[in-house]
Design a protein around this motif. Structure first.
Motif, mmCIF file in Angstrom:
data_model
loop_
_atom_site.group_PDB
_atom_site.id
_atom_site.type_symbol
_atom_site.label_atom_id
_atom_site.label_comp_id
_atom_site.label_asym_id
_atom_site.label_seq_id
_atom_site.Cartn_x
_atom_site.Cartn_y
_atom_site.Cartn_z
ATOM 1 N N HIS A 1 -32.049 -11.213 -3.207
ATOM 2 C CA HIS A 1 -32.426 -11.203 -1.791
ATOM 3 C C HIS A 1 -33.026 -12.549 -1.434
ATOM 4 O O HIS A 1 -33.486 -13.290 -2.296
ATOM 5 N N THR A 2 -33.010 -12.865 -0.170
ATOM 6 C CA THR A 2 -33.412 -14.199 0.275
ATOM 7 C C THR A 2 -34.915 -14.367 0.393
ATOM 8 O O THR A 2 -35.381 -15.477 0.611
ATOM 9 N N GLY A 3 -35.678 -13.314 0.220
ATOM 10 C CA GLY A 3 -37.129 -13.387 0.395
ATOM 11 C C GLY A 3 -37.861 -14.150 -0.690
ATOM 12 O O GLY A 3 -38.997 -14.574 -0.502
ATOM 13 N N GLN A 4 -37.234 -14.318 -1.855
ATOM 14 C CA GLN A 4 -37.865 -15.013 -2.976
ATOM 15 C C GLN A 4 -36.848 -15.941 -3.638
ATOM 16 O O GLN A 4 -35.648 -15.653 -3.632
ATOM 17 N N PRO A 5 -37.342 -17.003 -4.276
ATOM 18 C CA PRO A 5 -36.425 -17.855 -5.036
ATOM 19 C C PRO A 5 -35.743 -17.046 -6.151
ATOM 20 O O PRO A 5 -36.327 -16.097 -6.686
ATOM 21 N N ILE A 6 -34.540 -17.431 -6.512
ATOM 22 C CA ILE A 6 -33.782 -16.705 -7.524
ATOM 23 C C ILE A 6 -34.504 -16.701 -8.867
ATOM 24 O O ILE A 6 -34.542 -15.683 -9.557
ATOM 25 N N PHE A 7 -35.132 -17.814 -9.247
ATOM 26 C CA PHE A 7 -35.806 -17.843 -10.546
ATOM 27 C C PHE A 7 -36.952 -16.829 -10.598
ATOM 28 O O PHE A 7 -37.220 -16.238 -11.645
ATOM 29 N N VAL A 8 -37.612 -16.590 -9.467
ATOM 30 C CA VAL A 8 -38.692 -15.596 -9.413
ATOM 31 C C VAL A 8 -38.108 -14.197 -9.610
ATOM 32 O O VAL A 8 -38.683 -13.363 -10.319
ATOM 33 N N GLN A 9 -36.964 -13.943 -9.017
ATOM 34 C CA GLN A 9 -36.309 -12.641 -9.161
ATOM 35 C C GLN A 9 -35.820 -12.423 -10.595
ATOM 36 O O GLN A 9 -35.923 -11.314 -11.130
ATOM 37 N N ILE A 10 -35.332 -13.475 -11.229
ATOM 38 C CA ILE A 10 -34.912 -13.374 -12.629
ATOM 39 C C ILE A 10 -36.133 -13.145 -13.509
ATOM 40 O O ILE A 10 -36.110 -12.306 -14.415
ATOM 41 N N ARG A 11 -37.212 -13.859 -13.237
ATOM 42 C CA ARG A 11 -38.456 -13.664 -13.986
ATOM 43 C C ARG A 11 -38.917 -12.221 -13.873
ATOM 44 O O ARG A 11 -39.334 -11.614 -14.854
ATOM 45 N N GLN A 12 -38.808 -11.649 -12.671
ATOM 46 C CA GLN A 12 -39.215 -10.263 -12.468
ATOM 47 C C GLN A 12 -38.341 -9.306 -13.275
ATOM 48 O O GLN A 12 -38.832 -8.351 -13.853
ATOM 49 N N ARG A 13 -37.061 -9.586 -13.341
ATOM 50 C CA ARG A 13 -36.155 -8.742 -14.137
ATOM 51 C C ARG A 13 -36.501 -8.812 -15.619
ATOM 52 O O ARG A 13 -36.494 -7.796 -16.325
#
Length: 121
Positions: free
Chosen positions: A5-17
């Protein structure tokens, strides 16, 4: 799996996963995480983006890089990560959520019962 989703940088979303994998026990302490190349290919992202996600976990001390072997979950990582994520939630997310609850004049008991009902299903 590559539904960003566009609300967060992709690296942050990967870190969360990756964080969720550790917290759920999908990857145990002492075990190797998927490689940067594997994640980058699976998610169709730049390997540097994945590396940045890993570096964020290294910075908080839950993942270690073993030269030539990859990234591994450190001993005690789950407890450390849980404490870190709780603190982050209370400092960053909860104030915004609490303000929205207040602004919408929502009843906390109703929210809790709705949450409990959703967990039962």
């Amino acid at each position: 799996m590559d539904d960003f989703h566009t609300g967060q940088p992709i690296f942050v979303q990967i870190r969360q996963r990756l964080t969720e994998m550790i917290l759920r026990g999908s990857v145990g302490e002492g075990e190797a995480l998927p490689s940067v190349r594997q994640i980058a290919a699976d998610l169709s992202v730049n390997p540097l983006t994945v590396t940045k996600a890993f570096e964020a976990l290294v910075d908080i001390g839950v993942v270690e890089k073993r030269r030539g072997l990859g990234m591994f979950v450190k001993t005690g990582a789950r407890a450390e990560l849980l404490a870190h994520e709780r603190e982050k939630f209370l400092k960053e997310d909860w104030p915004r959520i609490a303000a929205q609850i207040k602004a919408l004049n929502l009843d906390v008991n109703m929210l809790l019962s709705t949450t409990a009902q959703g967990a039962e299903q």
